[in-house]
Design an enzyme around this catalytic site. Structure first.
Site, PDB file in Angstrom:
ATOM      1  N   ASP A 106       0.833  -1.209   0.000  1.00 14.87           N
ATOM      2  CA  ASP A 106       0.000   0.000   0.000  1.00 14.87           C
ATOM      3  C   ASP A 106       0.871   1.264   0.000  1.00 14.87           C
ATOM      4  OD1 ASP A 106      -2.004   1.838   0.361  1.00 14.87           O
ATOM      5  OD2 ASP A 106      -2.946   0.785   2.032  1.00 14.87           O
ATOM      6  N   GLY A 134      -5.003   3.156  -8.131  1.00 16.11           N
ATOM      7  CA  GLY A 134      -5.213   3.309  -9.572  1.00 16.11           C
ATOM      8  C   GLY A 134      -4.423   4.438 -10.192  1.00 16.11           C
ATOM      9  N   ASP A 194     -10.550   4.162  -1.453  1.00 17.13           N
ATOM     10  CA  ASP A 194     -11.191   3.124  -0.629  1.00 17.13           C
ATOM     11  C   ASP A 194     -12.703   3.076  -0.795  1.00 17.13           C
ATOM     12  OD1 ASP A 194      -8.664   2.733   0.287  1.00 17.13           O
ATOM     13  OD2 ASP A 194      -9.119   3.094   2.393  1.00 17.13           O
TER      14      ASP A 194
HETATM   15  C1  GLA Z   1      -5.521   2.228   2.647  1.00 19.76           C
HETATM   16  C2  GLA Z   1      -6.020   1.083   1.778  1.00 19.76           C
HETATM   17  C3  GLA Z   1      -7.067   0.299   2.554  1.00 19.76           C
HETATM   18  C4  GLA Z   1      -6.455  -0.212   3.844  1.00 19.76           C
HETATM   19  C5  GLA Z   1      -5.888   0.931   4.660  1.00 19.76           C
HETATM   20  C6  GLA Z   1      -5.096   0.439   5.849  1.00 19.76           C
HETATM   21  O1  GLA Z   1      -6.517   3.170   2.909  1.00 19.76           O
HETATM   22  O2  GLA Z   1      -6.539   1.555   0.568  1.00 19.76           O
HETATM   23  O3  GLA Z   1      -7.560  -0.772   1.772  1.00 19.76           O
HETATM   24  O4  GLA Z   1      -5.467  -1.156   3.546  1.00 19.76           O
HETATM   25  O5  GLA Z   1      -5.023   1.725   3.874  1.00 19.76           O
HETATM   26  O6  GLA Z   1      -4.567   1.486   6.604  1.00 19.76           O
END
Ligand code: GLA
Length: 557
Positions: free
Chosen positions: A322, A361, A382
């Site tokens: 991430d 993306g 998200d």
């Molecule tokens: C980001 C990701 C989520 C999750 C959080 C965790 O927002 O997009 O899917 O993994 O981090 O902190």
């Protein structure tokens, strides 16, 4: 009365004038706590350093991430901070204002997007997840009550919307990493671009479960084991769900050799992997190419190779990587090399590990995701457990359909089915749409306590079969008429899945002609939610579709 007010205003002005002559020292750690119906108690922290010239630096530590304070100044009993916030890969400098009131500071913390509370920005093609004010679930399907989410989440609303009173203090101990001095970080060289050998995994979209949507950072070895048990006892494993993925919040710190150490909620990762494997399931984990994850935990910056080896040693089968704090170090155009670095590290570690790219993306990830050995890549910010969020994301994916192929999947984010804020009809649409998109089916609910209704949605084998069709071609929208949309997905064996979607709030009647879908002949039609064969239909098909609902059919010769 009026006289009293004037007198008190004059006194206040005099007090303000007086304090202006003495620059207050607000250096130190300031803590405020507030109750939130969705997140329980949440804590806000400002670590401030005031230098001899009066310049303020430090860090802002909010429930949805840590941000450096780049600059700031005090003027009388007022002060201003320039905070560099990150939101799904976008950095923005936000001005945060506060006042000194006796022994306290009054500060209105900014929302996650840098805007005011409740005004988040979305990313990706047309997706605008946003951050609405929180509220209780509106009697949606499948969850007994609000999710027990804790701090560390940036994917939901639920932060302060007015000034909070901060006092000097010590933040509640947590396993999050200390704040990072980004200017002092050692530089990590990124590799020269090359094609990383394919891992040959995920020939169909990964299916499983992830902790984030329901549990946020409130996760433990015990919960994960119970979820693995439930995966088997509920029948989900038999229906194809395989990966049990631990998201953010498992990490703690690095030992003397730089090895990542899980926090005490995960006393023995190897034993946990062994347990999950003993159930015939696989275990996934989460990290970031930056020094901190989105929840503020230790990331893999400068430790990619070491962490990949550790994961392999533990028996990890899936990594979600991430971006988050990496945006404070690298630019979007560095993403391919940064993800290649971990891609190579995983391949070198020698264990088959599904590689899940999470950078919302950005930078046309669908073009380079496969080259860095990514098996799936997020295409948006998200998801939230809300119709608008799900629909905005799901219905915006048509242009990406050509990017899906066996081993390489667009990831419009994990499922919210069963988390309680959508109706059963909406969750069925969510599942149908994700299956049409050949999206990963990663459940995000508490599968230990599912209602039969939710179970039936997540385990609709005919819909799962669409998602898992071995041709691996994603659906595209063929038409849109007001609130109704028709999507088609080619399947192996000269068959097709056709989705008639009603995004509106009134009943709709949707008709489709085979000609328009380039479907030949006089095909047979099967309804994948009523599980009924509807016979051969010479020219086309039409159906009444409920508000926010779908009629999903399989069309074959
Ligand atoms: C980001 C990701 C989520 C999750 C959080 C965790 O927002 O997009 O899917 O993994 O981090 O902190």
């Amino acid at each position: 009365m009026l006289v009293a007010r004037i007198v008190s205003s004059v006194l206040a002005l005099a007090a303000a004038g007086l304090s202006a002559t003495y620059a207050a020292d607000i250096s130190g750690t300031w803590v405020a706590k507030t109750e939130n119906s969705m997140m329980g108690e949440v804590e806000y922290v400002y670590e401030l350093k005031v230098d001899a010239s009066g310049k303020i630096t430090g860090s802002q530590r909010l429930p949805f991430g840590d941000s450096p304070i780049l600059d700031g100044k005090i003027n009388g009993n007022e002060f201003e901070l320039t905070v560099q916030q990150e939101f799904f890969g976008n950095l923005s400098n936000v001005t945060v204002k506060g006042t000194i009131e006796g022994e306290t500071l009054k500060i209105t913390p900014p929302g996650p997007g840098g805007g005011g509370p409740g005004r988040g920005r979305g990313n990706g093609p047309g997706a605008g997840p946003g951050f609405p004010p929180d509220g209780p679930p509106p009697g949606g399907a499948g969850a007994p009550g609000p999710p027990p989410v804790g701090p560390g989440g940036r994917g939901r609303g639920g932060f302060a919307s007015g000034p909070l009173t901060f006092r000097r203090g010590t933040p509640t101990p947590s396993y999050r990493g200390p704040s990072v001095d980004y200017a002092a970080l050692p530089k990590v060289e990124l590799p020269l671009r090359r094609t990383v050998s394919s891992n040959g995994l995920a020939k169909t979209p990964p299916m499983g479960w992830n902790s984030w949507n329901r549990f946020r950072t409130q996760i433990s070895d015990k919960t994960v084991r119970e979820i693995a048990d439930a995966m088997v006892s509920s029948g989900m494993k038999a229906a194809g769900y395989e990966y049990i993925n631990i998201d953010d919040g498992w990490q703690w710190k690095r030992d003397g050799e730089g090895n990542i150490v899980p926090n005490p909620n995960f006393p023995d990762m190897k034993a946990l992997a062994y347990y999950v494997h003993s159930k015939g399931l696989k275990l996934g984990i989460y990290s970031s190419p930056g020094p901190r994850t989105c929840g503020g935990y230790e990331g893999s910056y400068g430790h990619d190779e070491q962490d990949a080896k550790t994961y392999a040693q533990w028996g990890i089968d899936y990594l979600k990587y991430d971006w988050c704090s990496a945006s404070r170090i690298w630019k979007d155009e560095d993403m391919p090399a940064a993800y290649q670095k971990m891609g190579e590290a995983i391949r070198a570690a020698g264990r088959p590990i599904v590689y899940s790219l999470c950078q919302y993306g950005r930078f046309k990830v669908q073009e380079w995701g496969p080259i860095v050995s990514g098996n799936l890549w997020r295409t948006t910010g998200d998801i939230r457990d809300a119709w608008e969020s799900m629909a905005n994301i799901g219905f915006s994916q048509s242009d990406l359909s050509a990017s899906a192929s066996p081993g390489h999947w667009n990831d419009p984010d994990m499922l919210e089915i069963g988390n309680g804020r959508m109706s059963a009809t909406e969750y069925s649409t969510h599942f149908s749409l994700w299956a049409m998109l050949s999206a990963p089916l990663i459940a995000g609910n508490d599968i230990r306590s599912m209602t039969p209704e939710i179970r039936d949605i997540l385990m609709n084998r005919e819909v799962i079969a669409i998602d898992q069709d071995k041709l691996g071609k994603a659906a595209r929208r063929v038409s849109k008429d007001g609130d109704t949309e028709i999507w088609v997905r080619p399947l192996s064996g000269d068959a097709y899945a056709v989705g008639l979607f009603n995004r509106g709030t009134a009943d709709a009647h949707i008709a489709v002609k085979w000609d328009a879908l380039e479907i030949p002949g006089n095909p047979r039609v099967r309804d994948l939610w009523s599980h009924k064969d509807l016979g051969r239909k010479p020219y086309g098909f039409d159906a009444a579709v409920a508000p926010h609902g779908v009629v999903l059919i399989r069309v074959s010769n």
